[in-house]
Design a protein around this motif. Structure first.
Motif, short mmCIF file in Angstrom:
data_model
loop_
_atom_site.label_atom_id
_atom_site.label_comp_id
_atom_site.label_asym_id
_atom_site.label_seq_id
_atom_site.Cartn_x
_atom_site.Cartn_y
_atom_site.Cartn_z
N ASP A 88 0.82 -1.22 0.00
CA ASP A 88 0.00 0.00 0.00
C ASP A 88 0.85 1.27 0.00
N ARG A 93 -8.20 6.02 -3.41
CA ARG A 93 -9.52 5.82 -2.80
C ARG A 93 -10.58 6.46 -3.69
N LYS A 121 -10.59 -7.74 -1.39
CA LYS A 121 -11.20 -7.96 -0.08
C LYS A 121 -12.52 -7.20 -0.05
N TYR A 123 -15.06 -6.00 2.04
CA TYR A 123 -15.54 -5.67 3.38
C TYR A 123 -16.95 -5.06 3.34
N TYR A 132 -16.28 -1.75 9.74
CA TYR A 132 -15.66 -1.15 8.55
C TYR A 132 -16.14 -1.79 7.25
N HIS A 136 -11.72 -3.49 -1.24
CA HIS A 136 -10.29 -3.27 -1.45
C HIS A 136 -9.78 -4.13 -2.60
N GLU A 155 -2.86 -0.08 -3.98
CA GLU A 155 -4.03 -0.50 -3.20
C GLU A 155 -5.19 0.46 -3.49
N ALA A 167 -15.62 5.70 8.12
CA ALA A 167 -14.21 5.30 8.21
C ALA A 167 -13.33 6.46 8.68
P1 GTP Z 1 -2.54 -3.27 6.53
O1 GTP Z 1 -2.48 -2.11 5.59
O2 GTP Z 1 -1.22 -3.72 7.00
O3 GTP Z 1 -3.53 -3.04 7.65
O4 GTP Z 1 -3.01 -4.50 5.64
P2 GTP Z 1 -4.26 -5.41 5.72
O5 GTP Z 1 -3.91 -6.65 5.05
O6 GTP Z 1 -4.82 -5.47 7.09
O7 GTP Z 1 -5.20 -4.62 4.74
P3 GTP Z 1 -6.69 -4.16 4.80
O8 GTP Z 1 -7.13 -4.31 3.40
O9 GTP Z 1 -7.48 -4.84 5.86
O10 GTP Z 1 -6.59 -2.62 5.18
C1 GTP Z 1 -5.86 -1.73 4.43
C2 GTP Z 1 -6.33 -0.30 4.63
O11 GTP Z 1 -7.75 -0.22 4.71
C3 GTP Z 1 -5.86 0.38 5.89
O12 GTP Z 1 -4.58 0.93 5.73
C4 GTP Z 1 -6.93 1.47 6.07
O13 GTP Z 1 -6.72 2.55 5.19
C5 GTP Z 1 -8.19 0.77 5.63
N1 GTP Z 1 -8.83 0.09 6.77
C6 GTP Z 1 -8.83 -1.21 7.03
N2 GTP Z 1 -9.51 -1.49 8.14
C7 GTP Z 1 -9.98 -0.32 8.62
C8 GTP Z 1 -10.76 0.04 9.76
O14 GTP Z 1 -11.17 -0.78 10.57
N3 GTP Z 1 -11.05 1.36 9.91
C9 GTP Z 1 -10.63 2.31 9.03
N4 GTP Z 1 -10.96 3.58 9.27
N5 GTP Z 1 -9.88 2.00 7.95
C10 GTP Z 1 -9.55 0.70 7.74
#
Ligand code: GTP
Ligand code: MG
Length: 219
Positions: A88, A93, A121, A123, A132, A136, A155, A167
């Protein structure tokens, strides 16, 4: 002694150049994906007389945040390892009006032949336990440089205005409480996320009804 100094200077210069190029590739990748999204937006508006995208933001991960992630994930401190393991560094976005627009944009992006979809992903279908919601897409896109092609991770997050509102607030609260949100707020945030989903459903229904009326008016 003198030779060592020259060598060091060369080494530092070389490193500097590598870092600059490293960052540039991500900047180019974001420019490319932004262009792709803009084309979709303008073309869609022309054909369907409707704009599915409210706005688009891009960002390059800050050096501090990158270093924090490298340490957290225990990644060796080499450009190659960073490039392969941090997906990322370049982020885009896309904020849509309706949930159906999210999937439309996602399909159109994923269908592009130069984009390699690495992971999706959803969500929205499967919200995170905290509530959330977003779609993604981790992808690799080719950047054509003067002497080589670099395939870099981008990303993409696609969400509605309502999901984005949630968010942003959740993110602020998360950092305000140093990543440990009090339990009663966790519960309220989850409820708010459910309200967001409900609101998105209602707005989609209204929009569908308007579209049917428009179609009827035409005929
Ligand atoms: P990381 O970037 O290390 O957390 O990777 P990951 O494999 O957990 O990726 P994920 O796709 O779950 O999340 C990536 C990005 O999505 C984060 O850097 C945030 O920008 C956003 N995001 C994910 N979960 C949340 C959440 O619970 N709240 C908010 N506000 N943003 C989130
Ligand atoms: Mg995460």
């Amino acid at each position: 002694m003198q030779a060592e100094k020259v060598l060091n200077k060369e080494f530092v210069e070389n490193l500097r150049e590598q870092f600059t190029r490293f960052g540039l590739v991500y900047k180019f990748a974001l420019e490319e994906i932004s262009t792709k999204v803009n084309i979709l937006k303008d073309e869609f508006r022309l054909i369907h007389d409707y704009n599915p995208i409210e706005h688009v933001n891009t960002r390059i991960k800050s050096a501090e945040s990158l270093i924090r992630k490298i340490q957290k994930k225990n990644i060796p401190f080499s450009l190659e390892a960073i490039k392969e393991n941090i997906r990322d560094i370049a982020g885009i976005r896309i904020i849509c009006s309706f949930v159906s627009d999210i999937y439309r944009i996602s399909e159109m992006i994923q269908a592009q032949s130069d984009i390699e979809v690495v992971e999706v992903k959803d969500y929205i279908k499967n919200p995170k336990p905290n509530g959330y919601q977003s779609l993604h897409i981790v992808m690799k896109i080719p950047v054509f440089m003067s002497d080589r092609v670099e395939r870099v991770f981008v990303e993409m997050q696609i969400r509605t205005i309502a999901m984005d509102f949630w968010a942003s607030l959740e993110h602020k609260i998360y950092y305000k409480y140093n990543k440990q949100i009090p339990e009663h707020l966790t519960k309220q945030l989850k409820e708010a996320a459910d309200t967001v989903a409900e609101l998105d459903r209602k707005m989609e229904d209204i929009n569908n009804e308007i579209n049917i009326l428009k179609e009827n008016d035409k005929s």
